[in-house]
Design an enzyme around this catalytic site. Structure first.
Site, mmCIF file in Angstrom:
data_model
loop_
_atom_site.group_PDB
_atom_site.id
_atom_site.type_symbol
_atom_site.label_atom_id
_atom_site.label_comp_id
_atom_site.label_asym_id
_atom_site.label_seq_id
_atom_site.Cartn_x
_atom_site.Cartn_y
_atom_site.Cartn_z
ATOM 1 N N LYS A 36 -11.508 0.359 -1.371
ATOM 2 C CA LYS A 36 -11.300 1.600 -2.106
ATOM 3 C C LYS A 36 -12.507 2.510 -1.865
ATOM 4 O O LYS A 36 -13.218 2.379 -0.872
ATOM 5 C CB LYS A 36 -11.077 1.306 -3.590
ATOM 6 C CG LYS A 36 -9.885 0.400 -3.873
ATOM 7 C CD LYS A 36 -8.550 0.977 -3.406
ATOM 8 C CE LYS A 36 -8.010 2.015 -4.330
ATOM 9 N NZ LYS A 36 -6.672 2.516 -3.929
ATOM 10 N N ASP A 65 -5.957 0.811 -9.187
ATOM 11 C CA ASP A 65 -7.091 1.665 -9.534
ATOM 12 C C ASP A 65 -7.665 1.368 -10.911
ATOM 13 O O ASP A 65 -8.725 1.879 -11.263
ATOM 14 C CB ASP A 65 -6.683 3.141 -9.473
ATOM 15 C CG ASP A 65 -6.539 3.639 -8.046
ATOM 16 O OD1 ASP A 65 -7.202 3.078 -7.157
ATOM 17 O OD2 ASP A 65 -5.762 4.588 -7.825
ATOM 18 N N SER A 109 0.841 -1.194 0.000
ATOM 19 C CA SER A 109 0.000 0.000 0.000
ATOM 20 C C SER A 109 0.876 1.243 0.000
ATOM 21 O O SER A 109 1.586 1.513 0.966
ATOM 22 C CB SER A 109 -0.923 0.027 1.225
ATOM 23 O OG SER A 109 -1.544 1.301 1.343
#
Length: 448
Positions: free
Chosen positions: A355, A328, A174
């Site tokens: 998300k 994404d 992350s």
């Protein structure tokens, strides 16, 4: 987007070949960091190409509340006069980060080692997102956090003036958590270290170096990385040219690949090797994508993408280790997979569940609404491509990427594809509709 804002349904219809030469907005990750790091540096930082979406504008206002001077010229050039690491002031009011998950998590890292108390909130979507993943390591520095149940905002961060350096092993790849820890280390005496199991986006490391910070990066035996810096540091103002966002470029990129005879050039795209997983994957699927005019700007690789729709895509297996470089982009990859010949398996998508929405569930629901054959096995999404029936209404859950992905789906579908609300698109890509129409995309209010 405010949760009380009136929804704006939008639909896409089968379109002719897309053609054009465009520049999508500036990279969101780099835009957030340029404002934050400029605010922590001594002197004035000039920023050109900044993404002026709602998320980034929320970060600009946050830095003003923390004492930096942030202004914009009429030509779109931004100027940030920083206060220096350790010199942020306590804000007079609550900081509203809108929909900016990156913004709130990185900001938490910055203020955690300043002796101030900062209150953060956000929109309905942000206030459902877990902050424990940054609060836990930041508490090791000595900061205190108060959140709602399950670590959700609104969130109070009580910073410490006796910060202790931390060595933290990430439980997942992350960039947000890694960055939060490193940013806390800027105002901490001693060496702060982050060990990541898989390489994640390294915009923080690259930009910190651009501002004069010595950041050490080494590759571990297991392929992960160890990143460390020694504080307290002094950052020096450094001008930034923000490249265009590969996550935004993904939408016209996939739209061109699924519409036969399309030819689209997307200018000045950030080609950081930890951001190009989608491009790698689409090329493996047979997509006709070439890179032109490749160059370096402020530590980042930039180039133009030239995309043609002449090849039919073919399904592949996308390995889990690629996920950090394209986390994404999976919603729009699922759209590409819907048009590909055969089956595409996207592995290791657990991060999609936390998300802006539970993106894995939202993508599956959108595919189902438009009669695309798919299934979920554990954290894998499997899509069987071919002809796309369309005709469905997709619930966006205030998620900009879900909205844009399914509008791309409709450009080649037999029947129109609608999204329940196009307003969230402004958080990252305010010019999306205008640019897509410029290329030849058929977008219209739903129901018209």
């Amino acid at each position: 987007m405010s949760s009380s804002q009136t929804k704006r349904p939008l639909q896409s219809l089968k379109s002719r070949a897309l053609n054009g030469d465009i520049r999508v907005p500036g990279d969101k990750s780099i835009s957030h960091r340029s404002l934050m790091f400029g605010s922590l540096a001594i002197g004035e930082t000039k920023i050109t190409g900044l993404l002026e979406g709602e998320d980034v504008l929320a970060t600009a206002e946050a830095m003003r509340k923390l004492g930096a001077t942030v202004t914009r010229d009429e030509d779109g050039t931004w100027h940030v006069t920083g206060v220096g690491v350790g010199a942020l002031r306590e804000p007079d009011s609550v900081i509203d980060m809108g929909n900016a998950g990156t913004g709130i998590r990185l900001m938490a890292g910055i203020v955690a080692t300043h002796p101030i108390t900062t209150f953060f909130t956000g929109d309905a979507s942000l206030c459902k997102r877990p902050m424990g993943r940054v609060a836990d390591p930041l508490a090791e520095f000595g900061a205190q956090f108060i959140t709602r149940e399950r670590g959700r905002p609104p969130m109070a961060v009580i910073g410490t003036d006796e910060a202790k350096p931390v060595t933290y092993t990430l439980p997942m790849a992350s960039a947000q958590v890694k960055s939060a820890v490193l940013l806390a280390g800027l105002n901490t005496a001693g060496t702060t270290t982050v060990i990541e199991p898989k390489p994640s986006r390294d915009h923080t490391e690259r930009m910190l170096r651009h501002f004069g910070v010595d950041v050490d990066v080494s590759i571990n035996d297991d392929g992960g990385r160890t990143v460390s810096l020694t504080g307290p540091v002094e950052m020096k103002a450094a001008d930034i040219v923000v490249p265009t966002d590969p996550s935004s470029a993904a939408f016209p990129l996939v739209a061109a690949l699924i519409n036969p005879e399309s030819k689209v050039t997307i200018r000045d795209v950030c080609l950081n090797p930890l951001r190009t997983g989608l491009i790698t994957t689409l090329i493996e699927m047979g997509g006709d994508i070439t890179i032109a005019n490749e160059r370096e700007e402020a530590g980042e690789t930039i180039g133009d993408l030239v995309v043609s729709g002449k090849n039919r895509l073919t399904g592949i297996v996308v390995p889990a280790e690629r996920a950090p470089s394209m986390i994404d982009e999976y919603p729009v990859l699922a759209v590409a997979a819907a048009y590909a010949q055969g089956e595409t398996r996207m592995c290791g998508l657990e991060e999609l569940r936390v998300k802006e929405s539970d993106r894995l569930a939202a993508v599956a629901a959108g595919l189902a609404a438009n009669k695309v054959i798919h299934r979920i096995e554990g954290d894998d999404l499997i899509v069987t491509g071919g002809e796309v029936p369309g005709g469905g209404m997709v619930e966006t859950h205030l998620d900009h990427r879900i909205a844009m992905s399914f509008l791309v789906l409709g450009l080649g579908a037999n029947d129109p594809v609608a999204v329940d609300d196009a307003n969230p698109i402004a958080t990252s890509f305010p010019s999306f509709e205008a640019l897509m129409r410029e290329l030849g995309a058929n977008l219209a209010p739903a129901g018209s």
